[in-house]
Scaffold this motif. Structure first.
Motif, PDB file in Angstrom:
ATOM      1  N   GLY A   5      26.603  39.260  72.016  1.00 10.40           N
ATOM      2  CA  GLY A   5      26.183  39.295  73.097  1.00 10.40           C
ATOM      3  C   GLY A   5      25.327  38.223  74.256  1.00 10.40           C
ATOM      4  O   GLY A   5      24.807  38.946  74.726  1.00 10.40           O
ATOM      5  N   CYS A   9      31.889  35.161  71.624  1.00 10.58           N
ATOM      6  CA  CYS A   9      30.608  35.162  70.918  1.00 10.58           C
ATOM      7  C   CYS A   9      30.346  35.835  69.848  1.00 10.58           C
ATOM      8  O   CYS A   9      29.474  35.256  68.990  1.00 10.58           O
ATOM      9  CB  CYS A   9      28.912  34.816  72.370  1.00 10.58           C
ATOM     10  N   ASP A  10      30.803  37.126  69.777  1.00  9.55           N
ATOM     11  CA  ASP A  10      30.443  38.073  69.002  1.00  9.55           C
ATOM     12  C   ASP A  10      29.273  38.402  69.108  1.00  9.55           C
ATOM     13  O   ASP A  10      28.649  38.584  67.978  1.00  9.55           O
ATOM     14  CB  ASP A  10      30.715  37.826  67.801  1.00  9.55           C
ATOM     15  N   LYS A  38      37.217  41.281  75.102  1.00  7.70           N
ATOM     16  CA  LYS A  38      37.516  39.721  74.431  1.00  7.70           C
ATOM     17  C   LYS A  38      36.299  39.595  73.330  1.00  7.70           C
ATOM     18  O   LYS A  38      35.537  39.461  73.032  1.00  7.70           O
ATOM     19  CB  LYS A  38      37.979  38.530  74.902  1.00  7.70           C
ATOM     20  N   ARG A  39      36.806  38.474  72.104  1.00  6.83           N
ATOM     21  CA  ARG A  39      35.807  38.866  70.959  1.00  6.83           C
ATOM     22  C   ARG A  39      35.348  36.491  71.585  1.00  6.83           C
ATOM     23  O   ARG A  39      36.354  36.164  70.622  1.00  6.83           O
ATOM     24  CB  ARG A  39      36.479  38.564  69.326  1.00  6.83           C
ATOM     25  N   CYS A  48      30.981  44.186  71.469  1.00  7.13           N
ATOM     26  CA  CYS A  48      30.133  43.655  70.408  1.00  7.13           C
ATOM     27  C   CYS A  48      28.870  43.955  69.544  1.00  7.13           C
ATOM     28  O   CYS A  48      28.711  43.804  68.517  1.00  7.13           O
ATOM     29  CB  CYS A  48      30.524  41.766  70.236  1.00  7.13           C
ATOM     30  N   ASN A  51      28.541  45.543  75.927  1.00  6.32           N
ATOM     31  CA  ASN A  51      28.208  44.192  75.155  1.00  6.32           C
ATOM     32  C   ASN A  51      29.582  45.385  73.614  1.00  6.32           C
ATOM     33  O   ASN A  51      28.622  45.658  73.243  1.00  6.32           O
ATOM     34  CB  ASN A  51      27.631  43.302  74.390  1.00  6.32           C
ATOM     35  N   CYS A 109      28.309  36.572  75.696  1.00  3.03           N
ATOM     36  CA  CYS A 109      28.723  36.010  77.173  1.00  3.03           C
ATOM     37  C   CYS A 109      29.317  37.098  77.965  1.00  3.03           C
ATOM     38  O   CYS A 109      30.177  36.795  79.496  1.00  3.03           O
ATOM     39  CB  CYS A 109      29.691  35.455  75.959  1.00  3.03           C
ATOM     40  N   GLY A 110      29.922  38.369  77.421  1.00  7.65           N
ATOM     41  CA  GLY A 110      30.171  39.605  78.322  1.00  7.65           C
ATOM     42  C   GLY A 110      31.688  39.311  77.814  1.00  7.65           C
ATOM     43  O   GLY A 110      31.561  40.639  78.565  1.00  7.65           O
TER      44      GLY A 110
HETATM   45  S1  FES Z   1      31.840  38.687  72.252  1.00  9.30           S
HETATM   46 FE1  FES Z   1      30.311  37.134  74.108  1.00  9.30          FE
HETATM   47  S2  FES Z   1      29.268  39.659  74.255  1.00  9.30           S
HETATM   48 FE2  FES Z   1      31.047  39.898  72.767  1.00  9.30          FE
END
Ligand code: FES
Ligand SMILES: Cc1cc2nc3c(=O)[nH]c(=O)nc-3n(C[C@H](O)[C@H](O)[C@H](O)COP(=O)(O)OP(=O)(O)OC[C@H]3O[C@@H](n4cnc5c(N)ncnc54)[C@H](O)[C@@H]3O)c2cc1C
Ligand code: FES
Lengths: 198, 318
Positions: A90, A87-88, A84-85, A107, A105, A92-93
């Motif tokens: 790094g 926070c984009d 899943k995208r 993203c 991550n 939120c995981g």
């Molecule tokens: S989208 Fe949150 S860590 Fe990559």
């Protein structure tokens, strides 16, 4: 309007754009001429670049610009939307995948950096119909609510179980520090991981 | 993110030579700091040189600049001889970031100042004038309590204070050769206008490795930090301390504070005043914060730093 038309998603449009970019690849790139690089370096881009890597046990080739993250490549080009995208950034995981067996991550990684590597996503975790023990334990212990964080959670938890890092609750919490769950499912997740690690 | 040409290299010497040609190129190791800056378009390089493919050479006594934070956290040799460095690496960021983020990138990371990270603001570091964080209504909860001339950002590297406390040095590579600097000398409190970081590295110069020497001081070292979340967060303040005590008297002391100044803050005068006396954590802690000049929104950091210094020193063998 038919259902089919409604189902044309943002991703389909982006995949279309990918194909257009591919055609555009024959147009010379701005900046230094393609392939020219200072001694000892090799250069790709800024136009689309072919990236070959192993994805969930199968060889995969995609063509993306160097600026495209592995996450966007997986979701928008390959069509694997498990990661899943959120926070984009790094933080939120939600986009966690394995690269050469390590959680990262996706993203925060460029797709070009996956060239030659083994990438495993949530879609590749089960062996056919056989769920990974962590997936099984998530089902049993109801370790999800909205489910948005779950693919990332499971990739992190499965890695920590496989690598023997889920020793006790404190170590599970430490290893899970990079995955956030807005629904607050943590207690059930910890219990699920404890069981899967046994 | 703007498009860029992407370069890979097999060794750092070709990268440092190439960087003389590719003026304005960004260097990427793990990319966990750089990606944010590219996504926010705070940096818009046309060339990005990746050190990602450089093979890590693990030499005893040296940490490769390309070693990941997890490599450092997992090293039994580091844990035994440099406990501050072990803790700083093990507590940094998240497991995902530790698997990718490198030692070199950690030391060279950019300021997390919310104004620097937002391209709608200009300041000394981006080539403009002044500092938006100094405005009385600014959000400066996480900014410095010890100031530079132009900038009140806080340096958030976990490794820098820890490596300084154990007396580590950086081997830096440039086309004319290599030089070796104390970690503290990597940082410049008052960089030139338009320089987005507080580093003394010359254009294209790269850190090749960090040299670690086991000493009684390094073995008796500790890293403590305060953060607002239990799971992961940048430290609101951190302290790396080390002492070598003989016959009940301090022979050598290091106190280096993180996230309280634009560069890692070494309390040299306090260290000197500790020599020849019994270790007195409370006295040293009060002395470290005596010169603090907090902003309106971060006075709480003074109290936190004082407690952290005391806690760090109390955790060492006296
Ligand atoms: S989208 Fe949150 S860590 Fe990559
Ligand atoms: C969610 C999140 C949490 C974080 N938490 C922390 C934390 O708690 N503590 C902390 O200290 N940091 C933290 N970070 C910051 C940072 O990502 C890490 O410190 C990491 O170690 C940076 O390493 P990198 O290799 O990914 O850096 P990169 O992004 O590759 O590089 C960062 C900078 O260093 C330069 N650089 C890299 N290698 C070299 C070299 N060998 N020589 C010269 N210059 C070089 C690059 O040019 C770039 O300007 C966090 C980041 C994120 C996204
Ligand atoms: S289950 Fe909803 S975010 Fe975790």
């Amino acid at each position: 309007m038919s259902d089919d038309k409604i189902r044309v998603s943002r991703r389909d449009i982006l995949r279309g754009a990918g194909a257009a970019a591919l055609v555009g690849a024959t147009v010379p790139a701005q900046g230094a001429p393609a392939g020219k690089a200072p001694a000892g370096l090799s250069r790709v881009g800024p136009g689309p670049v072919e990236c070959a890597f192993e994805l969930n046990g199968k060889q995969k080739k995609i063509t993306v610009e160097p600026r495209v993250t592995l996450l966007d490549a997986l979701r928008d080009r390959v069509g694997l939307t498990g990661a899943k995208r959120i926070c984009d950034r790094g933080a939120c995981g939600g986009c966690t995948v394995w690269v050469d067996g390590q959680i990262v991550n996706s993203c925060m990684m460029l797709a070009v950096d996956a060239r030659g590597k083994k990438v495993t996503t949530i879609e590749g975790l089960a062996q056919g119909d056989k769920l990974h023990p962590v997936q099984q334990a998530f089902v049993k212990h109801d370790a999800l609510q909205c489910g948005f964080c779950t693919p990332g959670m499971i990739m992190t938890c499965a890695a920590m179980v496989d690598q023997g890092k889920a020793k006790d609750r404190a170590s599970i919490q430490h290893e899970l520090a990079g995955n956030l769950c807005r629904c607050g499912t943590y207690p059930h997740i910890f219990t699920a991981v404890e069981e899967a690690a046994r | 993110m703007k498009g860029f040409s992407y370069y890979t290299c097999a060794d750092l010497s070709s990268a440092t030579r190439a960087l003389q040609e590719l003026k304005g190129a960004a260097v990427k190791a793990g990319g966990t700091d750089l990606m944010d800056l590219l996504k926010e378009r705070r940096l818009e390089p046309t060339d990005v040189v990746s050190l990602h493919a450089v093979k890590q050479v693990a030499v005893k006594g040296e940490l490769s600049a390309l070693a990941t934070l997890q490599d450092v956290a997992d090293s039994a040799w580091v844990k035994e001889n440099f406990p501050a460095v072990h803790t700083a690496a093990a507590e940094a960021a998240t497991p995902q970031i530790r698997n990718v983020g490198t030692v070199g990138g950690n030391l060279c990371q950019h300021s997390r100042c919310v104004y620097f990270r937002n391209r709608n603001f200009d300041c000394h570091a981006t080539g403009g004038e002044g500092c938006p964080a100094l405005d009385e209504n600014a959000f400066h909860r996480y900014h410095a309590i010890f100031r530079g001339t132009h900038c009140v950002s806080a340096h958030t590297s976990n490794l820098a204070p820890a490596l300084m406390a154990v007396g580590a040095q950086a081997h830096c590579l440039h086309p004319d050769g290599e030089r070796t600097l104390d970690i503290g000398l990597l940082y410049d409190l008052n960089p030139a206008q338009g320089k987005p970081n507080h580093l003394t590295l010359r254009p294209g110069e790269l850190i090749r490795a960090v040299q670690l020497k086991p000493t009684p001081l390094a073995r008796n070292s500790i890293y403590v930090e305060f953060r607002e979340r239990q799971s992961f967060d940048f430290a609101v303040a951190s302290v790396a301390a080390a002492v070598h005590v003989e016959g009940g008297k301090v022979r050598q002391a290091r106190i280096v504070c993180g996230a309280v100044a634009p560069i890692p803050y070494r309390a040299r005068a306090v260290e000197d005043a500790m020599i020849g006396k019994a270790l007195d954590p409370a006295k040293a802690a009060a002395a470290v914060v005596a010169d603090a000049q907090p902003l309106a929104g971060n006075q709480f950091k003074v109290v936190i730093l004082k407690r952290l210094v005391q806690r760090a020193l109390e955790g060492l063998k006296a």
